[in-house]
Design an enzyme around this catalytic site. Structure first.
Site, short mmCIF file in Angstrom:
data_model
loop_
_atom_site.label_atom_id
_atom_site.label_comp_id
_atom_site.label_asym_id
_atom_site.label_seq_id
_atom_site.Cartn_x
_atom_site.Cartn_y
_atom_site.Cartn_z
N GLN A 1 -18.23 -11.08 11.01
CA GLN A 1 -16.83 -10.91 11.06
C GLN A 1 -16.46 -10.42 9.71
O GLN A 1 -17.08 -10.71 8.73
CB GLN A 1 -16.30 -12.50 11.08
CG GLN A 1 -16.50 -12.91 12.61
CD GLN A 1 -15.52 -12.27 13.50
OE1 GLN A 1 -15.03 -11.37 13.24
NE2 GLN A 1 -15.56 -12.90 14.68
N GLU B 1 -7.49 -12.33 16.78
CA GLU B 1 -8.65 -12.91 17.43
C GLU B 1 -8.15 -14.05 18.44
O GLU B 1 -6.91 -14.53 18.15
CB GLU B 1 -9.45 -13.42 16.38
CG GLU B 1 -10.75 -13.69 17.06
CD GLU B 1 -11.89 -12.77 16.62
OE1 GLU B 1 -13.09 -12.86 16.81
OE2 GLU B 1 -11.52 -11.62 16.25
N ASP C 1 -19.19 -15.44 22.29
CA ASP C 1 -18.40 -14.47 21.41
C ASP C 1 -18.83 -13.07 21.67
O ASP C 1 -19.44 -12.60 20.77
CB ASP C 1 -18.45 -14.93 20.00
CG ASP C 1 -17.75 -14.14 18.74
OD1 ASP C 1 -16.80 -13.56 19.41
OD2 ASP C 1 -17.73 -14.45 17.67
N CYS D 1 -1.13 5.92 6.82
CA CYS D 1 -2.25 5.44 7.67
C CYS D 1 -2.34 4.70 8.77
O CYS D 1 -1.19 4.09 8.86
CB CYS D 1 -3.01 4.75 6.09
SG CYS D 1 -4.70 3.88 6.47
N CYS E 1 -2.97 -0.25 8.97
CA CYS E 1 -2.14 -1.25 9.22
C CYS E 1 -0.82 -1.11 9.77
O CYS E 1 -0.20 0.15 9.78
CB CYS E 1 -1.64 -1.72 7.69
SG CYS E 1 -3.14 -2.45 6.59
N GLU F 1 -29.51 -14.19 22.54
CA GLU F 1 -28.84 -12.68 22.13
C GLU F 1 -30.16 -11.85 22.87
O GLU F 1 -31.13 -12.27 23.22
CB GLU F 1 -29.45 -12.77 20.84
CG GLU F 1 -28.05 -12.21 19.94
CD GLU F 1 -27.13 -11.21 20.30
OE1 GLU F 1 -27.80 -10.41 21.12
OE2 GLU F 1 -25.88 -11.05 19.92
N TYR G 1 -24.31 -14.83 22.87
CA TYR G 1 -23.86 -13.41 21.76
C TYR G 1 -23.91 -14.02 20.57
O TYR G 1 -23.21 -13.90 19.76
CB TYR G 1 -22.32 -13.13 22.29
CG TYR G 1 -22.30 -12.67 23.68
CD1 TYR G 1 -22.65 -11.39 24.12
CD2 TYR G 1 -21.79 -13.50 24.63
CE1 TYR G 1 -22.31 -11.00 25.56
CE2 TYR G 1 -21.59 -13.20 25.76
CZ TYR G 1 -21.72 -11.69 26.30
OH TYR G 1 -21.32 -11.47 27.85
N CYS H 1 -7.78 0.70 -0.64
CA CYS H 1 -7.22 0.02 0.44
C CYS H 1 -7.12 -1.33 -0.01
O CYS H 1 -8.10 -2.07 -0.09
CB CYS H 1 -8.26 0.02 1.68
SG CYS H 1 -7.77 -0.71 3.03
N CYS I 1 0.91 -1.14 -0.04
CA CYS I 1 -0.07 -0.04 0.00
C CYS I 1 0.95 1.19 -0.15
O CYS I 1 1.82 1.34 0.92
CB CYS I 1 -1.00 0.13 1.14
SG CYS I 1 -2.03 1.51 1.39
N CYS J 1 -12.56 -10.99 20.01
CA CYS J 1 -11.74 -10.03 19.35
C CYS J 1 -11.00 -9.27 20.21
O CYS J 1 -10.29 -8.34 19.59
CB CYS J 1 -12.89 -9.32 18.58
SG CYS J 1 -14.16 -8.33 19.70
#
Length: 559
Positions: free
Chosen positions: A372, A551, A480, A183, A186, A430, A409, A283, A177, A507
């Site tokens: 995801q 993760e 999760d 930026c 990353c 949920e 979740y 991107c 990139c 996450c």
């Protein structure tokens, strides 16, 4: 592209901030004279200034929220400086006294990487009890930096130059990139992919050492990180943004015929270490469908920029076209990340329906909801969770295998639907009625037999009451949660539910480590009469290659 481009106004953080409250001077009206008024006014002003100064210092020196990015960095700083040095500085009241001034330039050698992906270097003599935090540098490199902000025992700096690169790790020809190093998206494009996976494994190890509160003997060695099948063009959701025309530009530049891009207009993502937006045309970690749509959206924004009164945050999501998602023509390989003849489109409406295929299953959900963002790794992830629940080792006989699954979740039903064929009964739980609606729809979309997989509204105060009929010794639980992790109320209920196996997908490995530690410590207090959980395995998954994010999957087994 589906429908019209929808925009989200950017919030103005300064306008949203609450005004500072100041105390009134407590003065009796009967005692006021011209002289006392002046004296009282002067005293009151001093009191106000003193209070404001204290309040400003209090806010400036507020300690970070536990498990936040700042807190994670603080633990890395303690590790680098040593707890004895840190304790000494705190005892001296010197931990906020930076030896470096604003925009001061330094040369330092990088000692380590933080869990957030930044380089950490000890300050040059005689300031070697202070840490410099800079982006885009690697251990062993000598770098030149410019300080722009200081905090507790550390200063943040811009990277000006890599004076001596670490050629064993760095290869700038890998960078995919042209905006990398500017930026903020990353951090690791100059690294080999194997090095990225090793770094992320170490992040999981540090998280459990720093945040679980568990003895080292209770924490298994972290397994090698599972890599993403795609390292670029994998991201299925991006949210570029831009600001409205500034007032001065409206007064001096605007003409009806002016459709060229103004110099001040930047459409893209934030610059590293700043709140300013960088102008980015594409991107490389986003899917080709999103980049193609983004190019057209940019042209439309440039053409109509003078009509915007507020800044805007865009939403772009990669979606399978419904009329091309024919399950009858699915590849013979259900793990295949793509399907021949399947067409994709970009959804820009937050209320629009996004469709994704994972293996041989389809999922639909609103554009604004969570799913995801790396489709290519979802089959390996869900297969790993399945294999963790049904291990093939001798100590786990088939008659001990779970027959029921609780998916807390559950969101749009990813784990419930992907794993339902392995269980007699699956229940997704949920709190969100909208998520339950779409998860139920997805079960029908994938022709799951009636009653095999259901989705139920959980009460935050008594979440597992909706699956009270499930046999605990034959039940597996998947959790999760969002980045903030589980609250203590949920963990208390989990401990009381006491099912056979718990697979915690996260996450945010730091809140996961905190929660797993809390689960094991609470069960320790309850004694051995009903068994307790052991942390059987830990493993990272690379859902976001080229970035510092990892993760994590933790497997707990009742023993």
């Amino acid at each position: 592209m589906s429908g019209q481009v929808r925009h989200h106004p950017l919030s103005d953080q300064e306008d949203a901030a609450p005004a500072e409250k100041r105390p009134r001077a407590d003065v009796s009206e009967t005692s006021l004279t011209p002289t006392s008024i002046a004296a009282t006014s002067s005293t009151g002003q001093r009191q106000k200034k003193q209070h404001a100064g204290k309040e400003k210092r209090r806010k400036k020196h507020a300690l970070p929220e536990p498990c936040s990015g700042e807190d994670v960095l603080w633990h890395d700083i303690i590790s680098l400086l040593g707890s004895e040095t840190v304790s000494q500085k705190i005892a001296q009241g010197m931990e906020w006294e930076s030896p470096f001034g604003f925009r001061e330039e330094l040369e330092v050698v990088v000692s380590a990487l933080s869990s957030n992906g930044d380089a950490l270097a000890i300050g040059p003599d005689p300031h070697n009890s202070w840490v410099i935090v800079a982006p885009f540098a690697l251990p062993g490199e000598r770098i030149r930096v410019r300080v722009y902000r200081s905090s507790r025992l550390h200063s943040f700096a811009d990277l000006l130059e890599v004076v001596s690169p670490n050629l064993e790790l760095r290869d700038d020809s890998r960078i995919g990139c042209k905006y990398f190093s500017k930026c903020s998206g990353c951090q690791y494009q100059m690294l080999s992919y194997e090095s990225q996976l090793d770094i992320k494994r170490n992040v999981v190890t540090k998280a459990y050492r720093n945040f679980s509160g568990l003895p080292e003997s209770s924490i298994p060695n972290v397994l090698p990180t599972i890599g993403s099948p795609l390292q670029y063009n994998y991201r299925t959701k991006i949210t570029p943004h831009f600001e409205a025309p500034p007032r001065r530009a409206r007064q001096t530049e605007f003409t009806d015929a002016n459709i060229s891009k103004p110099d001040w207009l930047k459409i893209g993502f934030n610059e590293i270490g700043k709140r300013t937006v960088m102008d980015i045309e594409e991107c490389p970690i986003a899917t080709p469908v999103l980049n193609e749509a983004f190019g057209e959206i940019r042209k439309d924004i440039i053409k109509n920029i003078w009509s915007y009164k507020k800044g805007v945050s865009l939403l772009l999501r990669d979606s399978v076209e419904a009329n091309s998602a024919n399950k009858q023509s699915t590849s013979n390989d259900p793990d295949s990340p793509s399907q021949e003849g399947e067409r994709h489109m970009c959804i820009t409406d937050p209320k629009g329906t996004v469709r994704e295929r994972v293996g041989d299953k389809y999922f639909e959900f609103p554009g604004h909801s969570f799913f995801q963002n790396n489709n290519s790794i979802l089959v390996p992830l869900t297969n790993y969770v399945r294999d963790a629940i049904f291990p093939t080792t001798p100590e786990h006989s088939p008659d001990q295998c779970p027959t029921h699954l609780v998916d807390a979740y559950c969101g749009s039903g990813l784990f419930s639907i992907m794993l339902c064929s392995q269980f007699q009964t699956v229940a997704g739980i949920e709190l969100s009625a909208d998520s339950i609606k779409f998860a139920t729809h997805n079960a029908h979309l994938n022709d799951i037999p009636e009653g095999r997989c259901t989705f139920r509204a959980g009460d935050a105060a008594n979440i597992f009451s909706v699956v009270s009929e499930f046999p605990r010794e034959k039940t597996a639980l998947i959790i999760d949660p969002p980045r903030k992790g589980c609250d203590e109320n949920f963990i208390d209920q989990l401990v009381a539910f006491r099912c056979k196996t718990v697979v915690y997908v996260s996450c945010n490995v730091h809140t996961q480590a905190r929660d797993v530690g809390m689960i094991l410590n609470k069960m320790e207090k309850h004694g051995d009469e009903k068994g307790r959980y052991a942390l059987e395995s830990l493993r990272g998954f690379d859902l976001f290659p080229q970035t510092a994010h990892v993760e994590s999957v933790a497997v707990l087994r009742l023993i």
